[in-house]
Design a protein around this motif. Structure first.
Motif, mmCIF file in Angstrom:
data_model
loop_
_atom_site.group_PDB
_atom_site.id
_atom_site.type_symbol
_atom_site.label_atom_id
_atom_site.label_comp_id
_atom_site.label_asym_id
_atom_site.label_seq_id
_atom_site.Cartn_x
_atom_site.Cartn_y
_atom_site.Cartn_z
ATOM 1 N N LEU A 132 0.831 -1.217 0.000
ATOM 2 C CA LEU A 132 0.000 0.000 0.000
ATOM 3 C C LEU A 132 0.859 1.258 0.000
ATOM 4 O O LEU A 132 0.363 2.364 0.253
ATOM 5 N N ILE A 133 2.146 1.104 -0.294
ATOM 6 C CA ILE A 133 3.082 2.223 -0.384
ATOM 7 C C ILE A 133 3.549 2.337 -1.833
ATOM 8 O O ILE A 133 4.063 1.365 -2.400
ATOM 9 N N PHE A 134 3.342 3.510 -2.433
ATOM 10 C CA PHE A 134 3.780 3.751 -3.806
ATOM 11 C C PHE A 134 4.831 4.860 -3.790
ATOM 12 O O PHE A 134 4.633 5.909 -3.150
ATOM 13 N N LEU A 135 5.935 4.643 -4.483
ATOM 14 C CA LEU A 135 6.985 5.656 -4.596
ATOM 15 C C LEU A 135 6.708 6.533 -5.809
ATOM 16 O O LEU A 135 6.205 6.066 -6.835
ATOM 17 N N THR A 136 7.052 7.818 -5.671
ATOM 18 C CA THR A 136 6.723 8.796 -6.708
ATOM 19 C C THR A 136 7.879 9.778 -6.899
ATOM 20 O O THR A 136 8.777 9.867 -6.065
ATOM 21 N N ASP A 137 7.833 10.504 -7.993
ATOM 22 C CA ASP A 137 8.850 11.535 -8.274
ATOM 23 C C ASP A 137 8.550 12.780 -7.451
ATOM 24 O O ASP A 137 8.036 13.781 -7.956
ATOM 25 N N GLY A 138 8.873 12.725 -6.160
ATOM 26 C CA GLY A 138 8.519 13.792 -5.235
ATOM 27 C C GLY A 138 7.093 13.592 -4.739
ATOM 28 O O GLY A 138 6.267 12.925 -5.387
ATOM 29 N N ALA A 139 6.786 14.165 -3.585
ATOM 30 C CA ALA A 139 5.433 14.024 -3.034
ATOM 31 C C ALA A 139 4.382 14.657 -3.939
ATOM 32 O O ALA A 139 3.246 14.199 -3.994
ATOM 33 N N SER A 140 4.757 15.719 -4.667
ATOM 34 C CA SER A 140 3.791 16.427 -5.518
ATOM 35 C C SER A 140 3.142 15.499 -6.529
ATOM 36 O O SER A 140 1.937 15.594 -6.792
ATOM 37 N N LYS A 141 3.920 14.601 -7.112
ATOM 38 C CA LYS A 141 3.365 13.664 -8.093
ATOM 39 C C LYS A 141 2.344 12.747 -7.443
ATOM 40 O O LYS A 141 1.331 12.384 -8.052
ATOM 41 N N GLY A 142 2.608 12.350 -6.205
ATOM 42 C CA GLY A 142 1.648 11.520 -5.489
ATOM 43 C C GLY A 142 0.359 12.263 -5.208
ATOM 44 O O GLY A 142 -0.747 11.715 -5.372
ATOM 45 N N VAL A 143 0.472 13.517 -4.786
ATOM 46 C CA VAL A 143 -0.716 14.348 -4.547
ATOM 47 C C VAL A 143 -1.530 14.466 -5.829
ATOM 48 O O VAL A 143 -2.764 14.300 -5.826
ATOM 49 N N MET A 144 -0.841 14.733 -6.936
ATOM 50 C CA MET A 144 -1.550 14.871 -8.220
ATOM 51 C C MET A 144 -2.242 13.568 -8.614
ATOM 52 O O MET A 144 -3.376 13.575 -9.103
ATOM 53 N N GLN A 145 -1.567 12.462 -8.392
ATOM 54 C CA GLN A 145 -2.146 11.171 -8.744
ATOM 55 C C GLN A 145 -3.411 10.892 -7.936
ATOM 56 O O GLN A 145 -4.422 10.413 -8.473
ATOM 57 N N MET A 146 -3.379 11.207 -6.639
ATOM 58 C CA MET A 146 -4.552 10.950 -5.812
ATOM 59 C C MET A 146 -5.706 11.891 -6.155
ATOM 60 O O MET A 146 -6.864 11.465 -6.217
ATOM 61 N N LEU A 147 -5.398 13.165 -6.384
ATOM 62 C CA LEU A 147 -6.466 14.102 -6.756
ATOM 63 C C LEU A 147 -7.080 13.710 -8.098
ATOM 64 O O LEU A 147 -8.297 13.833 -8.298
ATOM 65 N N ASN A 148 -6.275 13.223 -9.016
ATOM 66 C CA ASN A 148 -6.790 12.768 -10.308
ATOM 67 C C ASN A 148 -7.740 11.590 -10.128
ATOM 68 O O ASN A 148 -8.723 11.447 -10.870
ATOM 69 N N SER A 149 -7.462 10.748 -9.128
ATOM 70 C CA SER A 149 -8.327 9.595 -8.864
ATOM 71 C C SER A 149 -9.629 10.003 -8.174
ATOM 72 O O SER A 149 -10.660 9.345 -8.352
ATOM 73 N N ILE A 150 -9.581 11.085 -7.386
ATOM 74 C CA ILE A 150 -10.747 11.503 -6.593
ATOM 75 C C ILE A 150 -11.703 12.385 -7.389
ATOM 76 O O ILE A 150 -12.930 12.239 -7.299
ATOM 77 N N ILE A 151 -11.155 13.304 -8.187
ATOM 78 C CA ILE A 151 -11.987 14.306 -8.874
ATOM 79 C C ILE A 151 -12.611 13.700 -10.126
ATOM 80 O O ILE A 151 -11.915 13.237 -11.027
ATOM 81 N N ARG A 152 -13.943 13.731 -10.189
ATOM 82 C CA ARG A 152 -14.665 13.177 -11.339
ATOM 83 C C ARG A 152 -15.186 14.271 -12.270
ATOM 84 O O ARG A 152 -15.273 14.071 -13.488
ATOM 85 N N ASN A 153 -15.556 15.421 -11.700
ATOM 86 C CA ASN A 153 -16.109 16.520 -12.504
ATOM 87 C C ASN A 153 -16.061 17.794 -11.675
ATOM 88 O O ASN A 153 -15.563 17.791 -10.536
ATOM 89 N N ASP A 154 -16.575 18.890 -12.238
ATOM 90 C CA ASP A 154 -16.454 20.185 -11.568
ATOM 91 C C ASP A 154 -17.372 20.335 -10.365
ATOM 92 O O ASP A 154 -17.314 21.340 -9.660
ATOM 93 N N ARG A 155 -18.204 19.338 -10.096
ATOM 94 C CA ARG A 155 -19.055 19.380 -8.907
ATOM 95 C C ARG A 155 -18.400 18.670 -7.722
ATOM 96 O O ARG A 155 -18.966 18.625 -6.630
ATOM 97 N N ASP A 156 -17.227 18.098 -7.953
ATOM 98 C CA ASP A 156 -16.499 17.443 -6.868
ATOM 99 C C ASP A 156 -15.591 18.445 -6.172
ATOM 100 O O ASP A 156 -14.752 19.089 -6.822
ATOM 101 N N GLY A 157 -15.756 18.574 -4.862
ATOM 102 C CA GLY A 157 -15.011 19.570 -4.096
ATOM 103 C C GLY A 157 -13.957 18.946 -3.207
ATOM 104 O O GLY A 157 -14.138 17.848 -2.657
#
Length: 481
Positions: A132-157
């Motif tokens: 359950l641990i994924f390595l990334t190119d800096g923490a920022s890439k991990g944050v971007m990856q998770m937000l990309n997985s969470i956000i579905r459309n402009d109504r998601d906050g």
């Protein structure tokens, strides 16, 4: 002729919405002035080595040997490198399929993920699953990856603390979501008031927004506060009740400059709370080699750990990670070294320990120098930097300065920071780049300039600020509240 696909007018509108103040107008102007020969002090970004912090010796020795493994075959290698560095280099090379030039698993090298899991177990007192641990190119890439997985459309906050690190606002814009701000209380040392969070949620929902996640930055960027155990418990309880995933940005966990509120991970508090919360609340935690006493920003080593995510979701995140094939392998080695440093009795331990301690003690002194310096200035008030790498003083601008900024077509804090840059060469970031309450102005600066340079930098700031205030004050004066 219709516009070409990469002409500005036909670009993805989400790309155009992205704003990133840390490398914005002030940074661009500072770069111009530097080209013209002006000495610039770049305090706009938490980039320790660029401001003179020396790299720790042991990790650089190990990675040097990993990058040039032929040195390990040299009969004189033991004359140049300590035995524990040689052994560790061989240890990490044995984990790879062909040295640092070969792709790793898209989640990162399994051996290093195991070392991170052991680190988390020691830190939190609970086992961690390396799957359950994924390595990334800096923490920022991990944050971007998770937000990309969470956000579905402009109504998601996404609930984000304000002031906030612009990575969050920029990424949420890029992926087409909605940022839902919750304000930290400056008068309470940038504390988190859950009533503010609840009001933000109610307002967003009234506007048709579905709140999906809550971000915490602990210690805070740009505000430097450390969340208490009580704060973390109420945040996790709130996420449980509201069915939110908690994104815990914990990249500054080594950067603590006071003893009253040590760093405690959100994951530890979650597991301390026990069922049902400990089994239900989804938490994703982020860490990096870029901060702390390592400061290895350019190495781009980071990781995230997932708690209470379903196996199917983890598989989907793995699939998306696989699109990029592999996080950079040298950055992964730095992560392994950060979480598994030399131990007492190792040849390199005393040197590593002395270097690490010296960096943190100096940062603690610099935090005091900067806070005291700002609070000595006219119309400037600043909370102490409890953690992280930044100071975020409030600049109480006189009405005439605000009028002058409007005439110049600038936001008032941008106007102030540009004047500061031109006069002193100090490159900061206006508070508006992080979000702030209406009519309140700040700037962010790192506490990273060399300790011996700090008194002169603060004297230069004070001279500029006090002259600026004198110039723009009205005849009745502008009192410091």
């Amino acid at each position: 002729m219709p516009p070409k696909p990469l002409d500005y007018e036909s670009l993805n509108e989400n790309v155009k919405k992205v704003a990133y103040a840390v490398r914005g107008e002030l940074y661009l102007r500072a770069s111009e002035l530097q080209k013209e020969g002006k000495k610039i002090i770049f305090t706009n970004v938490g980039n320790p080595h660029a401001l003179g912090q020396k790299p720790l010796t042991f990790p650089r020795q190990v990675v040097a040997l990993c990058q040039a493994p032929f040195l390990l075959e040299d009969p004189n290698v033991a004359l140049l490198f300590p035995a524990d560095a040689i052994a560790r280099a061989k240890h990490y090379l044995s984990m790879t399929s062909g040295g640092l030039g070969a792709y790793s698993d898209s989640r990162g090298l399994p051996g290093i993920r195991n070392e991170i899991a052991e680190f988390i177990k020691r830190r939190d007192g609970y086992p961690s699953d390396p799957e359950l641990i994924f390595l990334t190119d800096g923490a920022s890439k991990g944050v971007m990856q998770m937000l990309n997985s969470i956000i579905r459309n402009d109504r998601d906050g996404i609930l984000v603390p304000v002031p906030q690190y612009p990575l969050y606002s920029a990424t949420i814009s890029l992926y087409g979501g909605s940022l839902v701000p919750y304000y930290l209380e400056e008068e309470e040392n940038w504390g988190l008031d859950l009533d503010n969070v609840k009001k933000s949620v109610a307002t967003a929902r009234a506007n048709g927004i579905t709140i999906r996640a809550m971000v915490i930055i602990n210690p805070g960027n740009p505000t430097g506060q450390c969340l208490s155990e009580a704060n973390l418990k109420e945040i996790l309880l709130f996420c449980y009740r509201e069915n939110l995933v908690l994104l815990a940005d914990e990249v500054y966990q080594q950067n603590i400059y006071q003893d009253e509120r040590p760093f405690i991970s959100a994951r530890k508090i979650l597991l301390d709370m026990g069922p049902p919360i400990s089994k239900e609340v989804q938490v994703v935690s982020f860490h990096t080699v870029s901060k702390g006493y390592w400061g290895e920003c350019g190495q781009r080593g980071g990781y995230f750990e997932m708690t209470n995510l379903s196996p199917q979701t983890v598989d989907e995140i793995y699939k998306v990670a696989s699109v990029s094939l592999s996080p950079n392998v040298p950055g992964q080695i730095f992560l392994g070294l950060m979480v598994n440093p030399p131990k007492p009795g190792d040849i390199s331990y005393l040197k590593y320990s002395a270097e690490s301690k010296a960096v943190l003690e100096s940062l603690r002194r610099r935090a005091h120098i900067m806070t005291d310096g700002f609070n000595s200035c006219k119309n400037v008030v600043c909370n102490f930097t409890e953690g992280a790498m930044y100071s975020f003083p409030q600049i109480r601008l006189p009405p005439k300065a605000i009028e002058a900024a409007k005439k110049a077509g600038k936001a008032p804090d941008v106007f102030y920071c540009l004047k500061l840059l031109e006069a002193t060469g100090i490159s900061t970031v206006p508070g508006s780049g992080f979000g702030q309450k209406d009519g309140v102005f700040h700037l962010r600066t790192t506490i990273l300039p060399a300790e011996e340079d700090m008194p002169a930098i603060m004297a230069s700031f004070k001279k500029f600020n006090d002259e600026f205030m004198e110039q723009y004050e009205n005849y009745r004066g502008f009192s410091r509240i």
